[in-house]
Design a protein around this motif. Structure first.
Motif, mmCIF file in Angstrom:
data_model
loop_
_atom_site.group_PDB
_atom_site.id
_atom_site.type_symbol
_atom_site.label_atom_id
_atom_site.label_comp_id
_atom_site.label_asym_id
_atom_site.label_seq_id
_atom_site.Cartn_x
_atom_site.Cartn_y
_atom_site.Cartn_z
ATOM 1 N N PHE A 1 0.829 -1.206 0.000
ATOM 2 C CA PHE A 1 0.000 0.000 0.000
ATOM 3 C C PHE A 1 0.867 1.261 0.000
ATOM 4 O O PHE A 1 1.997 1.274 0.485
ATOM 5 N N LYS A 2 0.323 2.311 -0.541
ATOM 6 C CA LYS A 2 0.983 3.612 -0.599
ATOM 7 C C LYS A 2 0.888 4.297 0.762
ATOM 8 O O LYS A 2 -0.124 4.169 1.458
ATOM 9 N N LEU A 3 1.948 5.025 1.146
ATOM 10 C CA LEU A 3 1.950 5.771 2.411
ATOM 11 C C LEU A 3 1.941 7.265 2.098
ATOM 12 O O LEU A 3 2.861 7.777 1.458
ATOM 13 N N THR A 4 0.895 7.951 2.528
ATOM 14 C CA THR A 4 0.742 9.388 2.293
ATOM 15 C C THR A 4 0.750 10.109 3.633
ATOM 16 O O THR A 4 0.045 9.697 4.558
ATOM 17 N N THR A 5 1.553 11.171 3.751
ATOM 18 C CA THR A 5 1.759 11.833 5.040
ATOM 19 C C THR A 5 1.231 13.268 5.050
ATOM 20 O O THR A 5 1.480 14.038 4.126
ATOM 21 N N LEU A 6 0.521 13.595 6.113
ATOM 22 C CA LEU A 6 0.020 14.955 6.312
ATOM 23 C C LEU A 6 1.171 15.882 6.690
ATOM 24 O O LEU A 6 1.991 15.549 7.545
ATOM 25 N N LYS A 7 1.221 17.044 6.090
ATOM 26 C CA LYS A 7 2.273 18.014 6.397
ATOM 27 C C LYS A 7 1.987 18.710 7.737
ATOM 28 O O LYS A 7 0.874 18.621 8.265
ATOM 29 N N PRO A 8 2.950 19.429 8.322
ATOM 30 C CA PRO A 8 2.695 20.197 9.548
ATOM 31 C C PRO A 8 1.567 21.200 9.327
ATOM 32 O O PRO A 8 1.428 21.764 8.248
ATOM 33 N N TYR A 9 0.782 21.427 10.350
ATOM 34 C CA TYR A 9 -0.446 22.225 10.208
ATOM 35 C C TYR A 9 -0.502 23.377 11.213
ATOM 36 O O TYR A 9 -1.575 23.830 11.611
ATOM 37 N N TYR A 10 0.653 23.869 11.620
ATOM 38 C CA TYR A 10 0.756 24.920 12.635
ATOM 39 C C TYR A 10 0.011 26.192 12.255
ATOM 40 O O TYR A 10 -0.424 26.962 13.117
ATOM 41 N N ASP A 11 -0.134 26.455 10.941
ATOM 42 C CA ASP A 11 -0.800 27.671 10.486
ATOM 43 C C ASP A 11 -2.081 27.364 9.723
ATOM 44 O O ASP A 11 -2.649 28.246 9.082
ATOM 45 N N ASP A 12 -2.552 26.132 9.814
ATOM 46 C CA ASP A 12 -3.766 25.752 9.103
ATOM 47 C C ASP A 12 -4.994 26.312 9.819
ATOM 48 O O ASP A 12 -5.079 26.289 11.053
#
Length: 354
Positions: free
Chosen positions: A152-163
């Motif tokens: 399976f593919k692994l997809t990672t969420l980026k840092p969200y400090y300013d989201d």
């Protein structure tokens, strides 16, 4: 596409027994992204000096916050998993960077549920990018994915400090506490050594080398923990209308004698009563789940230090934990990643230490 979600946090020892705490601290502190020294020197420091002296004290600290269900961090992570699982179609599980459950255990659990799994969305529970937290968690998850030969593919969420959604959730969780009378609110972030900030500066000439470097635009900011903590603080202060002079910014959990990011939380807690801040609020935005660093270091040890120095009231604002808006933020990000939104995906890592 058949997807699943892994929520990844720091981790905890399996129990408050000294042997389990020693095992956990050894794994944690021997990480080259935490103590970035040559292996032999790191081993001498960690296994010969730090862990033998620190483990018994850490075990006592864990005992002061341990619950009938176990480590607060693990319990809250499970609660968050269950809350998110009710909101999305994809199955959700948790993994820890250190201790159990490992990413491999999480992957295997998901594959048992769905042998045709095509993609796993990895959600690091760290809003800000630091090599000793966000980066090491992601790299470890990627390493176990690679070594396990998973298809399976692994997809990672980026840092969200300013989201927007993270900031909305953080502000909503803090707002009720601002209704009480207070002299100052202290934003306390987990500290890192200054050398980590300089090592992460992809320009080689900006971080901690330019006056007001966090306010001066630079491509270095995408990997600068200090800038990202500062950006979160400024945005929250603005959104909540906290007056100038009624808030402060500091870093906790210093280890060793090397210079770490300043000001130090422990020192500020001793100084604030003498500056007229007798009624204090403390919030720890770098942590999304309450843990040893918030429940013991701040709510117990920090409070005692502040009151002993002449403070009158001390309130630690809980982390996001399972706040409905926080669960909603995770739901939104998973949906965006599942739709192929590249703006939410992690780009290339900056530290290639392997």
């Amino acid at each position: 596409m058949k997807r699943a979600v892994v929520l990844m946090n720091l981790g905890s020892p399996d129990s408050t027994e000294v042997k389990d705490v020693k095992r956990y601290l050894n794994e944690f502190l021997m990480d080259e992204r935490v103590i970035d020294k040559p292996w032999l020197l790191r081993a001498l420091l960690v296994q010969g000096i730090i862990v033998p002296f620190r483990a018994p004290k850490s075990a006592e600290a864990y005992k002061s916050i341990w619950t009938d269900e176990g480590s607060p961090l693990l319990v809250i992570s499970r609660q968050l998993q269950q809350a998110l699982d009710k909101e999305i179609d994809e199955p959700v599980t948790i993994a820890m960077r250190y201790g159990n459950p490992s990413p491999k255990m999480a992957y295997d659990e998901l594959l048992q549920q769905n042998g045709d799994l095509e993609e796993v969305i990895l959600v690091p529970l760290y809003p800000h990018y630091a090599m000793s937290s966000y980066e090491t968690a992601v790299e470890y998850a990627k390493e176990q994915h690679r070594k396990g030969g998973y298809k399976f593919k692994l997809t990672t969420l980026k840092p969200y400090y300013d989201d927007e959604t993270y900031l909305n959730a953080l502000c909503a969780s803090m707002k009720p506490y601002l209704e009480q009378e207070y002299d100052k609110i202290l934003f306390s972030y987990h500290g890192v050594p200054e050398r980590h900030i300089k090592k992460g500066d992809i320009t080689g000439k900006h971080c901690l080398q330019v006056a007001n470097c966090c306010d001066v635009a630079s491509e270095a900011h995408q990997y600068c923990y200090r800038h990202q903590c500062w950006a979160t603080t400024k945005e929250v202060v603005k959104r909540l209308g906290i007056p100038e002079g009624k808030w402060g910014f500091s870093f906790q959990s210093r280890l060793g004698r090397d210079p770490w990011l300043q000001p130090y939380t422990a020192k500020r807690l001793e100084e604030l009563p003498g500056e007229g801040a007798k009624k204090l609020l403390v919030v720890c935005p770098a942590f999304v789940s309450d843990c040893l660093e918030t429940l013991e270091e701040i709510a117990e040890e920090g409070k005692e230090s502040f009151i002993h120095a002449g403070g009158e009231s001390f309130t630690m604002i809980p982390c996001l934990n399972v706040h409905p808006l926080w669960v909603g933020a995770l739901k939104k990000w998973v949906a965006e990643l599942a739709s192929g939104d590249n703006s939410m995906k992690l780009g290339k890592m900056v530290h290639e230490l392997a």
